[in-house]
Design an enzyme around this catalytic site. Structure first.
Site, PDB file in Angstrom:
ATOM      1  N   SER A 110      20.627  13.383  51.944  1.00 32.23           N
ATOM      2  CA  SER A 110      21.499  12.612  52.846  1.00 32.23           C
ATOM      3  C   SER A 110      22.933  13.115  52.789  1.00 32.23           C
ATOM      4  CB  SER A 110      21.455  11.140  52.434  1.00 32.23           C
ATOM      5  OG  SER A 110      21.721  11.004  51.039  1.00 32.23           O
ATOM      6  N   LYS A 170      19.208  18.141  40.447  1.00 36.12           N
ATOM      7  CA  LYS A 170      19.146  19.053  41.610  1.00 36.12           C
ATOM      8  C   LYS A 170      20.475  19.778  41.804  1.00 36.12           C
ATOM      9  CE  LYS A 170      21.604  16.359  44.510  1.00 36.12           C
ATOM     10  NZ  LYS A 170      22.547  16.488  45.565  1.00 36.12           N
ATOM     11  N   THR A 220      19.960  20.272  49.131  1.00 36.32           N
ATOM     12  CA  THR A 220      21.132  20.742  48.378  1.00 36.32           C
ATOM     13  C   THR A 220      21.118  22.255  48.206  1.00 36.32           C
ATOM     14  OG1 THR A 220      20.994  18.670  47.183  1.00 36.32           O
ATOM     15  CG2 THR A 220      22.494  20.278  46.306  1.00 36.32           C
ATOM     16  N   SER A 263      26.505  21.495  51.015  1.00 39.36           N
ATOM     17  CA  SER A 263      26.468  21.211  49.579  1.00 39.36           C
ATOM     18  C   SER A 263      27.582  21.925  48.829  1.00 39.36           C
ATOM     19  CB  SER A 263      25.122  21.645  48.990  1.00 39.36           C
ATOM     20  OG  SER A 263      25.234  21.736  47.587  1.00 39.36           O
ATOM     21  N   ASN A 314      27.846  22.025  45.583  1.00 41.43           N
ATOM     22  CA  ASN A 314      27.270  22.724  44.422  1.00 41.43           C
ATOM     23  C   ASN A 314      26.775  24.103  44.845  1.00 41.43           C
ATOM     24  OD1 ASN A 314      27.243  20.676  42.095  1.00 41.43           O
ATOM     25  ND2 ASN A 314      26.521  19.512  43.864  1.00 41.43           N
ATOM     26  N   VAL A 350      34.858  17.605  43.760  1.00 41.54           N
ATOM     27  CA  VAL A 350      34.253  17.605  42.429  1.00 41.54           C
ATOM     28  C   VAL A 350      32.877  18.283  42.501  1.00 41.54           C
ATOM     29  CG1 VAL A 350      33.471  16.130  40.541  1.00 41.54           C
ATOM     30  CG2 VAL A 350      35.381  15.395  41.969  1.00 41.54           C
TER      31      VAL A 350
HETATM   32  N1  LIG Z   1      28.924  13.694  50.086  1.00 37.31           N
HETATM   33  C1  LIG Z   1      27.646  13.447  50.238  1.00 37.31           C
HETATM   34  O1  LIG Z   1      27.031  13.866  51.219  1.00 37.31           O
HETATM   35  C2  LIG Z   1      26.913  12.623  49.225  1.00 37.31           C
HETATM   36  C3  LIG Z   1      25.622  12.165  49.524  1.00 37.31           C
HETATM   37  C4  LIG Z   1      24.941  11.420  48.584  1.00 37.31           C
HETATM   38  C5  LIG Z   1      25.542  11.121  47.365  1.00 37.31           C
HETATM   39  N2  LIG Z   1      26.788  11.581  47.109  1.00 37.31           N
HETATM   40  C6  LIG Z   1      27.381  11.227  45.815  1.00 37.31           C
HETATM   41  O2  LIG Z   1      28.406  10.270  46.043  1.00 37.31           O
HETATM   42  C7  LIG Z   1      29.440  10.407  45.072  1.00 37.31           C
HETATM   43  C8  LIG Z   1      30.765  10.541  45.786  1.00 37.31           C
HETATM   44  O3  LIG Z   1      30.745  11.765  46.486  1.00 37.31           O
HETATM   45  P1  LIG Z   1      31.700  12.109  47.703  1.00 37.31           P
HETATM   46  O4  LIG Z   1      31.071  13.235  48.411  1.00 37.31           O
HETATM   47  O5  LIG Z   1      32.040  10.893  48.467  1.00 37.31           O
HETATM   48  O6  LIG Z   1      32.967  12.618  46.918  1.00 37.31           O
HETATM   49  P2  LIG Z   1      34.335  13.172  47.507  1.00 37.31           P
HETATM   50  O7  LIG Z   1      34.643  14.393  46.751  1.00 37.31           O
HETATM   51  O8  LIG Z   1      34.334  13.190  48.979  1.00 37.31           O
HETATM   52  O9  LIG Z   1      35.320  12.019  47.066  1.00 37.31           O
HETATM   53  C9  LIG Z   1      36.109  12.065  45.987  1.00 37.31           C
HETATM   54  C10 LIG Z   1      36.695  10.675  45.889  1.00 37.31           C
HETATM   55  O10 LIG Z   1      36.912  10.331  44.539  1.00 37.31           O
HETATM   56  C11 LIG Z   1      37.733   9.218  44.554  1.00 37.31           C
HETATM   57  N3  LIG Z   1      38.554   9.204  43.342  1.00 37.31           N
HETATM   58  C12 LIG Z   1      39.518  10.076  42.958  1.00 37.31           C
HETATM   59  N4  LIG Z   1      40.039   9.685  41.782  1.00 37.31           N
HETATM   60  C13 LIG Z   1      39.392   8.550  41.434  1.00 37.31           C
HETATM   61  C14 LIG Z   1      39.477   7.681  40.310  1.00 37.31           C
HETATM   62  N5  LIG Z   1      40.321   7.897  39.309  1.00 37.31           N
HETATM   63  N6  LIG Z   1      38.654   6.611  40.272  1.00 37.31           N
HETATM   64  C15 LIG Z   1      37.772   6.366  41.260  1.00 37.31           C
HETATM   65  N7  LIG Z   1      37.650   7.169  42.348  1.00 37.31           N
HETATM   66  C16 LIG Z   1      38.455   8.242  42.413  1.00 37.31           C
HETATM   67  C17 LIG Z   1      38.594   9.307  45.777  1.00 37.31           C
HETATM   68  O11 LIG Z   1      38.343   8.146  46.550  1.00 37.31           O
HETATM   69  C18 LIG Z   1      38.047  10.526  46.501  1.00 37.31           C
HETATM   70  O12 LIG Z   1      37.900  10.347  47.871  1.00 37.31           O
HETATM   71  C19 LIG Z   1      29.075  11.639  44.264  1.00 37.31           C
HETATM   72  O13 LIG Z   1      28.482  11.249  43.048  1.00 37.31           O
HETATM   73  C20 LIG Z   1      28.064  12.380  45.117  1.00 37.31           C
HETATM   74  O14 LIG Z   1      27.126  13.120  44.380  1.00 37.31           O
HETATM   75  C21 LIG Z   1      27.487  12.313  48.002  1.00 37.31           C
END
Ligand SMILES: NC(=O)c1ccc[n+]([C@@H]2O[C@H](COP(=O)([O-])OP(=O)(O)OC[C@H]3O[C@@H](n4cnc5c(N)ncnc54)[C@H](O)[C@@H]3O)[C@@H](O)[C@H]2O)c1
Length: 334
Positions: free
Chosen positions: A135, A188, A245, A251, A253, A276
């Protein structure tokens, strides 16, 4: 319709806010970085989701206490490294038995705990569930057909959450195997680094297919030893998420792996991806878990060697290709 608070306005939290608000839920979006919310408010867009509109109906709330007040469901969508810190911050504001869905993917490096275990440790009274599967936020926020799985401790919670998330563009299955779902989600990312490196080295589809297939074999071996269920690793949060992924341009990663394959250092690759790269953290934890449960995980081992011992990715591939001769499925007899 339900009152839902999403904690974390990164790409995934924002995509879920757009998806759930479209279904008519009352959605509040919180961020640890208030500037991020201001940016979204100004343009009604998330910078990484340029094609999606964040409607005015989504409440943007920088105050955590206000964000979670009177909500039926909380969704924890911060990157894995911030999960414990955010759960700790939540503690003073939670009444008994609220449902929290963790959507972050990773294993805590120090404790080797899954993220729902981390949340449960910090918030003992909360009913923790997970959502995972192939997703990408970029596609979910554009309402492209997507499937996921909800893992919950009871069928009642699973069915309740399935009802909340499910729509004609987002099909949700349920499962009791929270552990298996979380392990698939975290591991993954490690294999995706290897798949990216293979692309960066200029290898082809054969190499990618090999990494995906032997990667899920490793994930399954380790996952089973830890108590996950075989069916889960063959499902959406296992092989499904691994395929997307390893194969997708979205992705991070895979992107980081590709840059490493092209010759950048790990640090340079992480800086260039800008987001990250969770697989780097999960790689260490995965290797520790493999040692602890005495499971053979050659791809995970080589990824660690490239990431943390400066092994040349080409050398790592050679090591994998020239391992001892073995049978594909150890449990099959002639
Ligand atoms: N992006 C995707 O498509 C996707 C899909 C499924 C799951 N995920 C998972 O969701 C999680 C978030 O991913 P993302 O893609 O939204 O990340 P991202 O890199 O887009 O977001 C990073 C976010 O971290 C937050 N952040 C920064 N410092 C922080 C702090 N000190 N405390 C709390 N939050 C802080 C900020 O809101 C920032 O927007 C990850 O674990 C990822 O694996 C992502």
């Amino acid at each position: 319709m339900s009152k839902i608070s999403i904690l974390g306005s990164g790409t995934w939290g924002t995509a879920l806010a757009i998806l759930l608000s479209r279904k008519g839920h009352q959605v509040t979006l919180w961020s640890a970085l208030p500037k991020e919310l201001e940016q979204i408010k100004e343009k009604h867009k998330h910078p990484s989701l340029p094609e999606a509109v964040v409607s005015e109906e989504i409440l943007l709330e920088p105050d955590l206490e206000k964000a979670v007040r009177d909500k039926e469901v909380l969704i924890l969508a911060v990157p894995s490294i911030f999960v414990r810190e955010t759960a700790k911050k939540l503690r003073p504001f939670l009444p008994e038995s609220k449902i929290l869905v963790n959507v972050a993917k990773g294993i805590e490096e120090k404790s080797l705990k899954t993220l729902s275990e981390v949340v449960q440790e910090e918030l003992p009274s909360i009913d923790v569930a997970v959502l995972s599967g192939p997703s990408h936020a970029e596609e979910v926020s554009r309402f492209l057909p997507t499937t996921c799985v909800i893992g919950a401790k009871t069928k009642k919670t699973a069915n309740f959450l399935q009802e909340i998330f499910m729509s004609e563009v987002f099909r949700v299955y349920t499962s009791p195997d929270i552990l298996g779902i979380e392990l698939g989600a975290a591991l993954k990312n490690v294999i995706a680094l290897a798949a990216g490196a293979a692309d960066g080295l200029g290898f082809g589809d054969n190499s990618k297919a090999a990494l995906i297939t032997r990667g899920i074999a490793e994930i399954t071996r380790l996952g089973l030893a830890m108590g996950g269920k075989a069916q889960t690793f063959a499902g959406l949060s296992g092989i499904g998420d691994l395929i997307v992924t390893c194969a997708s341009v979205h992705s991070r990663n895979h992107k980081a792996g590709m840059l490493i394959g092209q010759g950048l250092s790990v640090q340079e690759a992480m800086e260039k991806v800008k987001m990250v790269v969770e697989g780097v953290y999960s790689a260490k934890a995965a290797l520790e878990l493999a040692k602890k449960y005495q499971v053979e995980t050659p791809i995970i081992r080589e990824v660690n060697a490239v990431l943390f011992s400066a092994k040349d990715p080409r050398e790592a591939v050679l090591t994998l290709m020239t391992r001892d001769k073995i049978t594909e499925h150890m449990d099959l007899d002639w």
